[in-house]
Design a protein around this motif. Structure first.
Motif, PDB file in Angstrom:
ATOM      1  N   GLU A  45       0.844  -1.184   0.000  1.00 45.63           N
ATOM      2  CA  GLU A  45       0.000   0.000   0.000  1.00 45.63           C
ATOM      3  C   GLU A  45       0.884   1.240   0.000  1.00 45.63           C
ATOM      4  O   GLU A  45       1.796   1.342   0.814  1.00 45.63           O
ATOM      5  N   PRO A  46       0.663   2.180  -0.900  1.00 47.00           N
ATOM      6  CA  PRO A  46       1.503   3.384  -0.941  1.00 47.00           C
ATOM      7  C   PRO A  46       1.453   4.150   0.387  1.00 47.00           C
ATOM      8  O   PRO A  46       0.411   4.211   1.046  1.00 47.00           O
ATOM      9  N   TYR A  47       2.608   4.713   0.741  1.00 44.56           N
ATOM     10  CA  TYR A  47       2.663   5.554   1.937  1.00 44.56           C
ATOM     11  C   TYR A  47       3.816   6.541   1.789  1.00 44.56           C
ATOM     12  O   TYR A  47       4.932   6.158   1.449  1.00 44.56           O
ATOM     13  N   ALA A  48       3.541   7.801   2.046  1.00 38.56           N
ATOM     14  CA  ALA A  48       4.566   8.847   1.981  1.00 38.56           C
ATOM     15  C   ALA A  48       4.912   9.292   3.385  1.00 38.56           C
ATOM     16  O   ALA A  48       4.037   9.744   4.136  1.00 38.56           O
ATOM     17  N   CYS A  49       6.176   9.154   3.757  1.00 34.57           N
ATOM     18  CA  CYS A  49       6.632   9.589   5.076  1.00 34.57           C
ATOM     19  C   CYS A  49       6.634  11.112   5.157  1.00 34.57           C
ATOM     20  O   CYS A  49       6.718  11.815   4.136  1.00 34.57           O
ATOM     21  N   ALA A  50       6.596  11.626   6.368  1.00 36.18           N
ATOM     22  CA  ALA A  50       6.553  13.069   6.581  1.00 36.18           C
ATOM     23  C   ALA A  50       7.778  13.762   5.998  1.00 36.18           C
ATOM     24  O   ALA A  50       7.697  14.902   5.551  1.00 36.18           O
ATOM     25  N   GLY A  51       8.927  13.059   6.002  1.00 35.86           N
ATOM     26  CA  GLY A  51      10.168  13.652   5.499  1.00 35.86           C
ATOM     27  C   GLY A  51      10.472  13.323   4.060  1.00 35.86           C
ATOM     28  O   GLY A  51      11.614  13.483   3.607  1.00 35.86           O
ATOM     29  N   ALA A  52       9.458  12.897   3.302  1.00 37.79           N
ATOM     30  CA  ALA A  52       9.690  12.469   1.917  1.00 37.79           C
ATOM     31  C   ALA A  52      10.246  13.593   1.051  1.00 37.79           C
ATOM     32  O   ALA A  52      10.961  13.342   0.085  1.00 37.79           O
ATOM     33  N   ASP A  53       9.947  14.847   1.412  1.00 42.47           N
ATOM     34  CA  ASP A  53      10.454  15.964   0.618  1.00 42.47           C
ATOM     35  C   ASP A  53      11.947  16.198   0.829  1.00 42.47           C
ATOM     36  O   ASP A  53      12.564  16.992   0.117  1.00 42.47           O
ATOM     37  N   ARG A  54      12.533  15.497   1.802  1.00 42.77           N
ATOM     38  CA  ARG A  54      13.973  15.619   2.066  1.00 42.77           C
ATOM     39  C   ARG A  54      14.773  14.474   1.444  1.00 42.77           C
ATOM     40  O   ARG A  54      15.969  14.342   1.680  1.00 42.77           O
ATOM     41  N   LEU A  55      14.115  13.635   0.653  1.00 44.04           N
ATOM     42  CA  LEU A  55      14.817  12.530   0.010  1.00 44.04           C
ATOM     43  C   LEU A  55      15.715  13.044  -1.106  1.00 44.04           C
ATOM     44  O   LEU A  55      15.378  14.014  -1.796  1.00 44.04           O
ATOM     45  N   ARG A  56      16.837  12.382  -1.300  1.00 44.31           N
ATOM     46  CA  ARG A  56      17.750  12.764  -2.372  1.00 44.31           C
ATOM     47  C   ARG A  56      17.094  12.524  -3.734  1.00 44.31           C
ATOM     48  O   ARG A  56      16.231  11.644  -3.873  1.00 44.31           O
ATOM     49  N   GLU A  57      17.550  13.278  -4.685  1.00 39.17           N
ATOM     50  CA  GLU A  57      16.970  13.223  -6.029  1.00 39.17           C
ATOM     51  C   GLU A  57      16.985  11.808  -6.587  1.00 39.17           C
ATOM     52  O   GLU A  57      17.996  11.101  -6.519  1.00 39.17           O
ATOM     53  N   GLY A  58      15.869  11.397  -7.123  1.00 45.71           N
ATOM     54  CA  GLY A  58      15.762  10.089  -7.759  1.00 45.71           C
ATOM     55  C   GLY A  58      15.440   8.952  -6.819  1.00 45.71           C
ATOM     56  O   GLY A  58      15.261   7.813  -7.266  1.00 45.71           O
ATOM     57  N   LEU A  59      15.350   9.212  -5.505  1.00 48.27           N
ATOM     58  CA  LEU A  59      15.139   8.126  -4.543  1.00 48.27           C
ATOM     59  C   LEU A  59      13.700   8.013  -4.053  1.00 48.27           C
ATOM     60  O   LEU A  59      13.374   7.081  -3.329  1.00 48.27           O
ATOM     61  N   ARG A  60      12.848   8.961  -4.440  1.00 48.34           N
ATOM     62  CA  ARG A  60      11.433   8.849  -4.057  1.00 48.34           C
ATOM     63  C   ARG A  60      10.662   8.224  -5.205  1.00 48.34           C
ATOM     64  O   ARG A  60      10.635   8.760  -6.311  1.00 48.34           O
ATOM     65  N   PRO A  61      10.029   7.082  -4.957  1.00 46.61           N
ATOM     66  CA  PRO A  61       9.342   6.404  -6.059  1.00 46.61           C
ATOM     67  C   PRO A  61       8.054   7.105  -6.442  1.00 46.61           C
ATOM     68  O   PRO A  61       7.384   7.733  -5.605  1.00 46.61           O
ATOM     69  N   GLU A  62       7.701   6.978  -7.693  1.00 40.70           N
ATOM     70  CA  GLU A  62       6.423   7.511  -8.164  1.00 40.70           C
ATOM     71  C   GLU A  62       5.289   6.790  -7.455  1.00 40.70           C
ATOM     72  O   GLU A  62       5.244   5.550  -7.410  1.00 40.70           O
ATOM     73  N   GLY A  63       4.402   7.539  -6.863  1.00 42.95           N
ATOM     74  CA  GLY A  63       3.275   6.930  -6.165  1.00 42.95           C
ATOM     75  C   GLY A  63       3.598   6.459  -4.759  1.00 42.95           C
ATOM     76  O   GLY A  63       2.731   5.906  -4.079  1.00 42.95           O
ATOM     77  N   ASP A  64       4.831   6.666  -4.304  1.00 38.39           N
ATOM     78  CA  ASP A  64       5.253   6.285  -2.941  1.00 38.39           C
ATOM     79  C   ASP A  64       4.932   4.819  -2.636  1.00 38.39           C
ATOM     80  O   ASP A  64       4.442   4.485  -1.554  1.00 38.39           O
ATOM     81  N   ALA A  65       5.234   3.947  -3.589  1.00 38.20           N
ATOM     82  CA  ALA A  65       4.950   2.524  -3.424  1.00 38.20           C
ATOM     83  C   ALA A  65       5.841   1.877  -2.370  1.00 38.20           C
ATOM     84  O   ALA A  65       5.476   0.854  -1.780  1.00 38.20           O
ATOM     85  N   TRP A  66       7.012   2.439  -2.142  1.00 36.47           N
ATOM     86  CA  TRP A  66       7.929   1.938  -1.119  1.00 36.47           C
ATOM     87  C   TRP A  66       8.684   3.116  -0.525  1.00 36.47           C
ATOM     88  O   TRP A  66       8.652   4.230  -1.039  1.00 36.47           O
TER      89      TRP A  66
END
Length: 338
Positions: free
Chosen positions: A104-125
């Protein structure tokens, strides 16, 4: 003698009344609202400190079930109708993508601080750490100017001298094989055939064996994760590390929320925890890994990420190719695996 006899009788009586260990554990565990079931492919040295700190901070009781990435993902898929696991912790994200329907997709509160290219589309993981691939060699057997990188894996002069684990079992070896296909020109399946032939049927059973095989001289060079190479160096292994001239991949490993998780809120709390700055600092300081957060800096002992020349590695392409890759690999060398 009478005292000894009485003591033995007392011990026997206590043993007869003893409660089985699993029943004691169940009795001590909190209610369902304070539980979490974690499937992990990480070693205990990684998951142990994190789970311990999470339990102490939250009061959530964690049951840890360990195994290989593919084994655990297959188990999650089999349990889809009635999930047991709450969070899959570990495994290359290509593997998580291949089982995306189980999460189930889930976006952590700090997802905007992830390095470029490391946040998956749709926050699947949720990415946990960044894992560049590097080459290692035995400095007694190889001169550094003899090596270039991925092209060496299909160069006949290194035939039978390459340390490489079975990519149908090892997630990091699968990533390495697909990084080779990404970095070298030519038809993918022809390159794979050349590579398999160059291993000369001498394939290691586990990715953890690569450093040892190069250090003891039974192999001259190998491909491994940066963290594995650094740990080997720290333990005195006779190896040297070099970066492939063609570039390399730095695919993250990750965590994922199981669809229909029995303890979904606790699972989300764990995902937030492992992506928190405190845990990401631990990733760098204790695990020889690179953080996924922009506000956590890599140690000075590691080459700057710019020097790695990280390629654009498509994890969805890698996930989609896995079934065909496995069939072709087994056809090429399935009968020759060590």
């Amino acid at each position: 003698m009478k005292k000894i006899g009485l003591l033995l009788a007392l011990l026997g009586a206590l043993a007869a009344c003893a409660v089985p260990a699993d029943e004691v554990t169940a009795a001590l565990a909190p209610g369902q609202d304070a539980r979490l079931t974690l499937y992990t492919s990480h070693k205990q040295a990684v998951y142990g400190p994190i789970v311990k700190e999470f339990q102490e901070e939250t009061g959530i009781w964690v049951e840890v079930i360990t195994g290989g990435t593919n084994e655990l993902l297959e188990r999650i898929a089999a349990e889809a109708g009635q999930p047991v696991c709450d969070v899959m912790f570990g495994g290359g994200v290509e593997s998580l993508c291949a089982y995306e329907s189980c999460f189930e997709p889930y976006a952590c509160a700090g997802a905007d601080r992830l390095r470029e290219g490391l946040r998956p589309e749709g926050d699947a993981w949720t990415p946990f750490s960044s894992l560049p691939l590097v080459f290692i060699y035995n400095p007694k057997l190889v001169e550094p100017d003899q090596l270039t990188g991925w092209a060496d894996l299909i160069d006949p002069r290194w035939k039978g001298k390459i340390a490489f684990a079975d990519p149908t079992v090892s997630g990091s070896s699968y990533t390495a094989a697909l990084t080779l296909l990404s970095c070298l020109p030519g038809d993918d399946w022809e390159l794979l055939e050349q590579f398999a032939a160059n291993l000369d049927g001498d394939i290691l059973a586990d990715s953890g064996d690569v450093v040892g095989a190069v250090a003891n001289g039974s192999r001259y060079l190998g491909v491994t994760l940066e963290e594995t190479a650094l740990k080997g160096l720290g333990q005195g292994a006779e190896i040297a590390v070099f970066l492939p001239t063609e570039g390399t991949s730095a695919v993250p490993d990750g965590s994922a929320l199981v669809a229909g998780a029995p303890h979904a809120e606790n699972a989300k709390a764990f995902l937030e925890f492992v992506q928190s700055r405190d845990v990401q600092e631990l990733v760098v300081s204790q695990f020889s890994r690179r953080s996924v957060r922009t506000d956590v800096h890599d140690p000075d002992s590691l080459p700057p990420v710019e020097e790695l020349d990280v390629i654009d590695y498509d994890v969805h392409w890698a996930a989609g190719l896995k079934e065909e890759f496995t069939a072709r690999w087994l056809a090429l060398c399935g009968e020759e695996r060590a």
